[in-house]
Design a protein around this motif. Structure first.
Motif, PDB file in Angstrom:
ATOM      1  N   PHE A   5      -7.727 -18.445   6.717  1.00 23.76           N
ATOM      2  CA  PHE A   5      -7.283 -18.104   7.934  1.00 23.76           C
ATOM      3  C   PHE A   5      -6.680 -16.700   8.847  1.00 23.76           C
ATOM      4  N   LYS A   6      -6.755 -16.188   9.543  1.00 19.85           N
ATOM      5  CA  LYS A   6      -6.187 -15.435  10.089  1.00 19.85           C
ATOM      6  C   LYS A   6      -6.080 -16.114  11.630  1.00 19.85           C
ATOM      7  N   GLN A   7      -4.239 -15.710  12.077  1.00 17.20           N
ATOM      8  CA  GLN A   7      -4.666 -16.706  12.858  1.00 17.20           C
ATOM      9  C   GLN A   7      -3.823 -15.039  14.132  1.00 17.20           C
ATOM     10  N   PRO A   8      -4.537 -15.092  15.887  1.00 16.88           N
ATOM     11  CA  PRO A   8      -5.234 -14.851  16.608  1.00 16.88           C
ATOM     12  C   PRO A   8      -3.863 -13.984  16.965  1.00 16.88           C
ATOM     13  N   ASN A   9      -3.698 -12.846  17.022  1.00 14.86           N
ATOM     14  CA  ASN A   9      -1.991 -12.547  18.500  1.00 14.86           C
ATOM     15  C   ASN A   9      -1.137 -12.734  17.298  1.00 14.86           C
ATOM     16  N   ARG A 149     -17.941 -21.395   6.685  1.00 10.12           N
ATOM     17  CA  ARG A 149     -18.879 -19.805   7.594  1.00 10.12           C
ATOM     18  C   ARG A 149     -17.894 -19.891   8.763  1.00 10.12           C
ATOM     19  N   MET A 150     -18.500 -21.595   9.196  1.00  8.06           N
ATOM     20  CA  MET A 150     -17.667 -21.411  10.861  1.00  8.06           C
ATOM     21  C   MET A 150     -16.747 -21.467  11.769  1.00  8.06           C
ATOM     22  N   LEU A 151     -15.664 -20.968   9.620  1.00  5.90           N
ATOM     23  CA  LEU A 151     -13.885 -20.329  10.309  1.00  5.90           C
ATOM     24  C   LEU A 151     -14.424 -19.281  10.519  1.00  5.90           C
ATOM     25  N   LEU A 152     -15.267 -18.689   9.196  1.00  8.97           N
ATOM     26  CA  LEU A 152     -14.974 -16.716   9.747  1.00  8.97           C
ATOM     27  C   LEU A 152     -15.923 -16.547  10.459  1.00  8.97           C
ATOM     28  N   GLU A 153     -16.945 -17.372  11.256  1.00 12.36           N
ATOM     29  CA  GLU A 153     -17.329 -16.898  12.784  1.00 12.36           C
ATOM     30  C   GLU A 153     -16.600 -17.226  13.801  1.00 12.36           C
ATOM     31  N   MET A 154     -15.181 -18.474  13.652  1.00 13.19           N
ATOM     32  CA  MET A 154     -14.577 -18.527  14.555  1.00 13.19           C
ATOM     33  C   MET A 154     -13.522 -17.535  14.440  1.00 13.19           C
ATOM     34  N   GLU A 155     -13.066 -17.238  13.524  1.00 17.88           N
ATOM     35  CA  GLU A 155     -12.286 -15.551  13.153  1.00 17.88           C
ATOM     36  C   GLU A 155     -12.913 -14.541  13.778  1.00 17.88           C
ATOM     37  N   SER A 156     -14.194 -14.429  13.720  1.00 17.97           N
ATOM     38  CA  SER A 156     -14.384 -13.105  13.959  1.00 17.97           C
ATOM     39  C   SER A 156     -14.553 -13.244  15.301  1.00 17.97           C
ATOM     40  N   ASP A 157     -14.915 -14.624  16.309  1.00  9.79           N
ATOM     41  CA  ASP A 157     -15.005 -14.190  17.503  1.00  9.79           C
ATOM     42  C   ASP A 157     -14.583 -15.466  18.128  1.00  9.79           C
ATOM     43  N   THR A 158     -13.254 -15.186  18.456  1.00  6.24           N
ATOM     44  CA  THR A 158     -11.985 -16.939  18.877  1.00  6.24           C
ATOM     45  C   THR A 158     -12.969 -17.487  20.222  1.00  6.24           C
ATOM     46  N   SER A 159     -13.971 -16.970  20.727  1.00  9.42           N
ATOM     47  CA  SER A 159     -14.739 -17.737  22.394  1.00  9.42           C
ATOM     48  C   SER A 159     -15.332 -18.611  21.267  1.00  9.42           C
ATOM     49  N   PHE A 160     -15.483 -19.051  20.037  1.00 10.00           N
ATOM     50  CA  PHE A 160     -15.814 -20.375  19.659  1.00 10.00           C
ATOM     51  C   PHE A 160     -14.920 -21.522  19.368  1.00 10.00           C
ATOM     52  N   ARG A 161     -13.167 -21.205  19.315  1.00  7.75           N
ATOM     53  CA  ARG A 161     -12.457 -22.142  18.885  1.00  7.75           C
ATOM     54  C   ARG A 161     -12.910 -23.392  20.762  1.00  7.75           C
ATOM     55  N   SER A 162     -13.564 -23.873  21.180  1.00 11.46           N
ATOM     56  CA  SER A 162     -13.865 -24.485  22.045  1.00 11.46           C
ATOM     57  C   SER A 162     -14.338 -25.570  21.659  1.00 11.46           C
ATOM     58  N   ASN A 191     -13.171 -27.801   6.206  1.00 13.12           N
ATOM     59  CA  ASN A 191     -13.588 -29.496   7.133  1.00 13.12           C
ATOM     60  C   ASN A 191     -12.152 -30.151   6.957  1.00 13.12           C
ATOM     61  N   LEU A 192     -11.143 -29.995   7.049  1.00 11.46           N
ATOM     62  CA  LEU A 192      -9.781 -30.150   7.681  1.00 11.46           C
ATOM     63  C   LEU A 192      -9.471 -29.028   8.622  1.00 11.46           C
ATOM     64  N   ALA A 193      -9.701 -28.626   7.952  1.00  8.58           N
ATOM     65  CA  ALA A 193      -9.247 -27.087   9.233  1.00  8.58           C
ATOM     66  C   ALA A 193      -9.680 -27.103  10.769  1.00  8.58           C
ATOM     67  N   VAL A 194     -11.666 -27.319  10.139  1.00 12.77           N
ATOM     68  CA  VAL A 194     -12.601 -27.088  11.062  1.00 12.77           C
ATOM     69  C   VAL A 194     -12.093 -28.393  11.779  1.00 12.77           C
ATOM     70  N   GLN A 195     -11.493 -29.590  11.490  1.00 12.54           N
ATOM     71  CA  GLN A 195     -11.091 -30.505  12.487  1.00 12.54           C
ATOM     72  C   GLN A 195     -10.241 -30.366  13.143  1.00 12.54           C
ATOM     73  N   SER A 196      -9.026 -30.256  12.716  1.00 12.20           N
ATOM     74  CA  SER A 196      -7.314 -29.797  13.245  1.00 12.20           C
ATOM     75  C   SER A 196      -7.886 -29.207  14.076  1.00 12.20           C
ATOM     76  N   GLU A 197      -8.636 -28.242  14.255  1.00 13.12           N
ATOM     77  CA  GLU A 197      -8.724 -26.845  15.546  1.00 13.12           C
ATOM     78  C   GLU A 197      -9.465 -27.021  17.042  1.00 13.12           C
ATOM     79  N   MET A 198     -10.083 -27.678  16.518  1.00 14.10           N
ATOM     80  CA  MET A 198     -11.302 -27.604  17.632  1.00 14.10           C
ATOM     81  C   MET A 198     -11.829 -29.458  17.659  1.00 14.10           C
ATOM     82  N   PRO A 199     -11.800 -30.082  19.363  1.00 12.55           N
ATOM     83  CA  PRO A 199     -12.477 -31.149  19.119  1.00 12.55           C
ATOM     84  C   PRO A 199     -13.889 -31.395  18.716  1.00 12.55           C
ATOM     85  N   VAL A 200     -13.955 -32.226  17.653  1.00 12.45           N
ATOM     86  CA  VAL A 200     -15.353 -32.920  17.629  1.00 12.45           C
ATOM     87  C   VAL A 200     -15.762 -33.888  18.570  1.00 12.45           C
TER      88      VAL A 200
END
Length: 465
Positions: A5-9, A149-162, A191-200
């Motif tokens: 995990f890498k927190q943006p900003n 891999r989802m988390l890595l993609e979200m860290e690379s491009d925060t626009s995927f955090r939708s 798994n838990l991180a994805v569930q907590s960071e974006m609506p499923v």
């Protein structure tokens, strides 16, 4: 597998917060929280619904804000139901600023959970990115590699955090123990991180059975007697079909779906269901009811993409301009593919998820493996297919027989390249007019993209066995 995990900003945060959010986002300090926290998008850009479950009655506190000091609000929510397997909490944050990072923490008994999410883009937004996967059942450890891999993609491009669409079959069955041990298993941090960071936003699969616990944990706003619903998010409208409730001609669900699609003014419309109408028929066959009742509505109301699952592999079918994507590689045991099916362009037995990127009147979809390699890519511009998947010239025929690639129909000498789906070039050179042959005996088995530039340009995919 650790959540990288890498927190943006984070440069503007106090040092102690930078250290905190460099760790896995969910840190379990006790045994109180049983499931979650996880998110559902309630359909309003200024809201987000948080859910979690405890083992027993607890006094839980929630706090949130645009910084990790949680200054925007706090509350002590009430349980919704008590007794064995209940102790559920459902809490909707309101008055959120759209398109903004929000931090939150939940304290229940001995547990403290820290996470964050990105609020929805405004309804007028023209740009959006989101993710899709499905069939996560049975093996949370494999699901954990996909979400990593989802988390890595979200860290690379925060626009995927939708938001994340789930195409059904969360677990092997709808028992409480399966929800504990599979989808919400506390041992798999990704798994838990994805569930907590974006609506499923999910659809009911056949393994959800009667959906008693599915509806308990995913209380989507159903407008009828089944688990069908729809929602808008920025430039998209997504209709979710419940295939385990009647959707034949004249049914409540089909009448709702037609009216729902007809009323939507969003430039991009998608349908999500579990059993695809068109797929690689190596395991489960095409759902003919989807062909008979859903496909005509896609054509009538300009739905260009249908997301499905059910078959545990990736398959891409193109039928009358509608892309049917089987996205069943979220962690369930993979099935073999035999490359058979109406409109089938590509099928690959691999774990995967889809990245969907919308930019005004164009859309780009990538199918990504856990190792980051790309299985397939699809581009639509003004609702017209381009380049990938197939962009065929009717005059040019490309096919494989044995270990020979045949190209016919060229009127002039042309440039040709042959690459695998990871972009590795296996051939680049000129090809003669008329009919030509290329020896491919040294090509490994797999899918290849053949690109020809000249008087008649084309991009076509072929299978080498």
């Amino acid at each position: 597998m650790k959540h990288l995990f890498k927190q943006p900003n984070c440069r503007n945060l106090p040092l102690i917060l930078v250290v905190l959010f460099a760790l896995p986002v969910l840190q379990i300090h006790g045994q109180s929280i049983r499931k979650g926290p996880y998110l559902i998008y309630p359909g309003n850009p200024s809201q987000m619904t948080l859910l979690w479950q405890t083992h027993q009655s607890e006094t839980c506190r929630i706090a949130w804000g645009t910084t990790a000091q949680y200054l925007d609000g706090s509350d002590i929510p009430s349980e919704s139901g008590t007794g064995t397997d209940e102790h559920q909490y459902i809490y909707t944050l309101i008055n959120l600023t759209p398109n903004t990072n929000y931090f939150y923490h939940i304290i229940c008994g001995s547990d403290t959970s820290h996470s964050f999410f990105h609020s929805a883009v405004p309804e007028t937004a023209k740009h959006l990115k989101f993710l899709v996967y499905g069939d996560t059942r049975s093996h949370p450890e494999d699901m954990n590699t996909v979400t990593h891999r989802m988390l890595l993609e979200m860290e690379s491009d925060t626009s995927f955090r939708s938001f994340l669409i789930h195409t059904g079959d969360f677990n092997s069955n709808d028992y409480e123990s399966s929800w504990d041990n599979q989808f919400f298993n506390r041992s798999y941090s990704n798994n838990l991180a994805v569930q907590s960071e974006m609506p499923v936003m999910g659809v009911r699969g056949n393994h959800e059975g009667s959906a008693t616990r599915y509806n308990k944990y995913w209380p989507f706003p159903h407008p009828g007697s089944g688990d069908f619903y729809s929602f808008d998010y920025g430039p998209v409208h997504i209709a979710v079909v419940d295939e385990y409730v009647d959707f034949s001609a004249g049914s409540e669900q089909l009448l709702w779906l037609e009216n729902d699609l007809a009323e939507s003014t969003k430039p991009w419309k998608f349908i999500c269901l579990h059993e695809p109408g068109y797929t690689d028929e190596s395991y489960h066959n095409d759902n003919t009811d989807v062909q008979d009742y859903i496909q005509p509505l896609c054509l009538q109301y300009n739905v260009k993409v249908v997301f499905g699952g059910h078959n545990h592999y990736y398959a891409h079918c193109l039928v009358d301009g509608v892309h049917h994507l089987t996205l069943g590689g979220g962690g369930a045991p993979l099935y073999a593919v035999h490359h058979i099916g109406e409109g089938l362009i590509l099928s690959v037995s691999t774990f995967h998820f889809a990245e969907v990127s919308i930019d005004n009147d164009s859309i780009f979809i990538r199918i990504v493996r856990p190792d980051g390699s790309v299985v397939d890519s699809i581009s639509l511009v003004n609702n017209v297919d381009i380049i990938n998947p197939l962009h065929k010239s009717n005059d040019i025929k490309i096919y494989v027989q044995g270990k020979v690639l045949f190209v016919s129909g060229l009127k002039t000498e042309s440039d040709m390249s042959v690459t695998d789906m990871n972009g590795k070039v296996y051939y680049s050179g000129m090809i003669q007019a008329g009919q030509s042959q290329l020896n491919i005996k040294n090509f490994p088995s797999g899918i290849y993209l053949v690109s020809i530039k000249g008087d008649k340009a084309t991009n076509q995919k072929v299978m080498v066995y």
